[in-house]
Design an enzyme around this catalytic site. Structure first.
Site, PDB file in Angstrom:
ATOM      1  N   GLU A 197     -39.083  -7.707 -33.196  1.00  0.00           N
ATOM      2  CA  GLU A 197     -39.467  -6.672 -32.226  1.00  0.00           C
ATOM      3  C   GLU A 197     -40.975  -6.657 -32.002  1.00  0.00           C
ATOM      4  O   GLU A 197     -41.628  -5.615 -32.087  1.00  0.00           O
ATOM      5  CB  GLU A 197     -38.966  -5.298 -32.680  1.00  0.00           C
ATOM      6  CG  GLU A 197     -37.443  -5.218 -32.711  1.00  0.00           C
ATOM      7  CD  GLU A 197     -36.905  -3.813 -32.934  1.00  0.00           C
ATOM      8  OE1 GLU A 197     -37.599  -3.000 -33.560  1.00  0.00           O
ATOM      9  OE2 GLU A 197     -35.771  -3.535 -32.495  1.00  0.00           O
ATOM     10  N   GLU A 387     -29.532  -7.720 -32.648  1.00  0.00           N
ATOM     11  CA  GLU A 387     -29.343  -6.406 -33.284  1.00  0.00           C
ATOM     12  C   GLU A 387     -28.603  -5.528 -32.300  1.00  0.00           C
ATOM     13  O   GLU A 387     -28.942  -5.514 -31.103  1.00  0.00           O
ATOM     14  CB  GLU A 387     -30.678  -5.725 -33.618  1.00  0.00           C
ATOM     15  CG  GLU A 387     -31.363  -6.287 -34.824  1.00  0.00           C
ATOM     16  CD  GLU A 387     -32.603  -5.478 -35.221  1.00  0.00           C
ATOM     17  OE1 GLU A 387     -32.618  -4.253 -35.007  1.00  0.00           O
ATOM     18  OE2 GLU A 387     -33.545  -6.104 -35.737  1.00  0.00           O
TER      19      GLU A 387
HETATM   20  C1  BGP Z   1     -34.768  -2.045 -35.244  1.00  0.00           C
HETATM   21  C2  BGP Z   1     -35.314  -2.792 -36.422  1.00  0.00           C
HETATM   22  C3  BGP Z   1     -34.439  -2.846 -37.610  1.00  0.00           C
HETATM   23  C4  BGP Z   1     -33.492  -1.697 -37.762  1.00  0.00           C
HETATM   24  C5  BGP Z   1     -32.968  -1.124 -36.489  1.00  0.00           C
HETATM   25  C6  BGP Z   1     -32.223   0.190 -36.618  1.00  0.00           C
HETATM   26  O1  BGP Z   1     -35.804  -1.463 -34.562  1.00  0.00           O
HETATM   27  O2  BGP Z   1     -35.620  -4.120 -36.082  1.00  0.00           O
HETATM   28  O3  BGP Z   1     -35.221  -3.156 -38.721  1.00  0.00           O
HETATM   29  O4  BGP Z   1     -33.650  -0.898 -38.813  1.00  0.00           O
HETATM   30  O5  BGP Z   1     -33.957  -0.980 -35.519  1.00  0.00           O
HETATM   31  O6  BGP Z   1     -33.115   1.229 -36.733  1.00  0.00           O
HETATM   32  P1  BGP Z   1     -33.026   2.339 -37.839  1.00  0.00           P
HETATM   33  O7  BGP Z   1     -32.928   1.596 -39.124  1.00  0.00           O
HETATM   34  O8  BGP Z   1     -34.257   3.111 -37.740  1.00  0.00           O
HETATM   35  O9  BGP Z   1     -31.815   3.104 -37.535  1.00  0.00           O
END
Ligand code: BGP
Length: 489
Positions: A197, A387
């Site tokens: 990201e 993701e």
């Molecule tokens: C993205 C990241 C991840 C992950 C995901 C979910 O932004 O790349 O590392 O954690 O989001 O977010 P969260 O864990 O805050 O729910």
């Protein structure tokens, strides 16, 4: 049409959110090791000790007193220290991924396992061995690793002593790190993503309320350094092994829609997309800053020192594929906001056509098809969704089952959206839903915000046996993979 025969179905994780073993195997301290747990309403803190030995905590780097050093402090709970203990349990976890039929597993390497401070001349053998063992274990089941090189995780030493990515020196240090792992894992790893990201570095201004204007300049500088570091790594990777497939990884869901059809909202949305997505995508896929970069720099008073060498590096280090994270969409407006998403302004205005998760993230499978067409349409290189998922509270039943029909519904809708995008002609190559095994949330540091098909017995305070359980979604996803996306019920 459906999904192509060799479609890469799998799941995604990141080292700091799942490994644990924070001080084992010669690992150095990472900036993420000094982050406490928070919640939807309580921020995660960075802990420090000042020059008189007094401990403290701050919400952001910028709030840490000048005479203080970030540190692990007694009395605080750090959820990443043990995380879900993938460091010791990877064999069991990979066997479960294989049982689901994974073709690919996205994971990251912790820089601090390979170069504990980031400045060493020689890598840490125990760290190299750990990832080799993980890759060999994946190979046993014919699972391709998809490796993120930096996933929200920098050696703390570099942050504290060199100022982190603000300092150009990190480009060379990152070069040493990447050179080492490319050579070490040639033949075991084919797919690489340089920075997770990466565009999120400049999104603070749109996400956090009252973001200090001065900080925005730094954000663009950090991003420029990471662009150059990424491009150099991509070029070097192709020299080391022409079979390496190198990708960028972009946070793909921000500010997709204008809230109204007021042309001013449409223009504002366009600007937001240019800033948050295409500014980054154009540099990494096309090899140069886009025409609208000048407008952006002017708006934020950014003056980047872009050298001739930088320009050449960017040109020579374009990626082979684009990958992105997709959870939800948001809206952009120039009008007064009356209803906010997730109950707070930093989630932006509420989209009246969508419903929202308990953490205020919109549920928008159509937006996935839309974004796939947008990004593929602009770049015309292979694309992967690396993701996606629903963060939700799960209940572990007495008999070890977890009935997460809501997660199945969410994922089904997104798989359908991908099938539609494939029919649209998008060259979509893979899908790795986030947190395929429950892990620590990046934004809140919680365990109870779960994404997994596999339940991990651990709570927000760190209690639990760490035992793994198959959720209903585990069996469902297994069927989806076995039928190559045909059987979705
Ligand atoms: C993205 C990241 C991840 C992950 C995901 C979910 O932004 O790349 O590392 O954690 O989001 O977010 P969260 O864990 O805050 O729910």
């Amino acid at each position: 049409m459906g999904f192509p025969k060799n479609f890469l179905w799998g799941g995604a994780t990141a080292a700091n959110q799942c490994e644990g073993g924070w001080n084992e195997g010669g690992k150095g301290l990472a900036d993420s090791d000094v982050k406490t747990a928070g919640s939807l309403t309580e921020p995660r803190y960075i802990t420090y000790v000042d020059s008189d030995g007094r401990p403290g905590k701050a919400v952001s780097e910028y709030d840490i007193p000048a005479n203080a050093r970030k540190a692990v402090v007694e009395g605080f709970y750090y959820p990443y220290h043990e995380a879900i203990d993938f460091y010791h349990r990877y064999k069991e976890d990979i066997a479960m991924f294989a049982e689901m039929g994974f073709k690919v597993f996205r994971m990251s390497i912790a820089w601090t396992r390979i170069f504990p401070k980031g400045i060493e001349e020689e890598p840490n053998q125990a760290g190299l061995d750990f990832y080799r063992d993980v890759f060999l274990e994946l190979k046993k089941y014919d699972i391709e690793p998809l490796v993120t090189i930096q996933h929200y995780d920098v050696p703390l030493y570099l942050e504290e002593n060199l100022g982190g990515w603000k300092n150009r020196k990190l480009i060379d240090l990152f070069g040493r790190y990447t050179e080492t792992i490319f050579k070490e894992y040639k033949g075991l790893v084919k797919y690489w993503l340089t920075f997770n990201e990466i565009n999120s570095l400049i999104m603070g201004k749109d996400i956090l309320p009252e973001y200090p204007f001065e900080r925005i300049k730094d954000d663009f500088l950090l991003l420029h350094h990471q662009f150059v570091a990424s491009a150099r790594a991509v070029k070097r990777a192709h020299e080391i092994d022409p079979d390496f497939v190198m990708g960028c990884m972009i946070a793909g869901g921000p500010s997709t829609y204008p809230l109204t059809c007021d042309p001013k909202d449409v223009a504002a949305t366009q600007n937001r997309l240019q800033e948050n997505i295409y500014y980054t995508g154009d540099v990494m896929v096309r090899g140069e800053y886009p025409y609208f970069a000048k407008r952006i720099w002017k708006e934020y008073g950014v003056e980047l020192d872009i050298t001739e060498q930088d320009r050449e590096d960017l040109k020579n280090g374009t990626v082979d594929m684009i990958t992105y994270s997709y959870y939800c969409t948001s809206c952009c407006t120039t009008h007064e906001v009356t209803e906010t998403a997730g109950g707070n302004l930093n989630m932006g205005p509420k989209n009246p056509y969508l419903s929202y998760s308990e953490w205020g993230w919109s549920l928008d499978a159509d937006g996935l098809r839309y974004s796939l067409n947008e990004y593929y349409g602009r770049y015309q290189v292979p694309i992967m969704v690396v993701e996606n998922g629903l963060g939700a509270i799960d209940v572990l039943e007495e008999d070890g089952s977890v009935h997460d029909g809501y997660r199945i519904d969410y994922t089904r809708a997104h798989v359908k959206a991908m099938a539609q995008a494939l029919e649209d002609g998008v060259d979509l190559r893979g899908y790795t839903p986030w947190g395929c095994i429950d892990l620590v949330s990046a934004s809140t540091g919680e365990m109870k915000k779960r994404y997994g098909f596999i339940y991990v017995d651990k709570d927000n305070e760190g209690n639990g046996t760490l035992a793994r359980y198959r959720k209903d979604s585990f069996y469902w996803y297994k069927k989806v993979i076995a039928s190559n996306g045909e059987e979705l019920d």
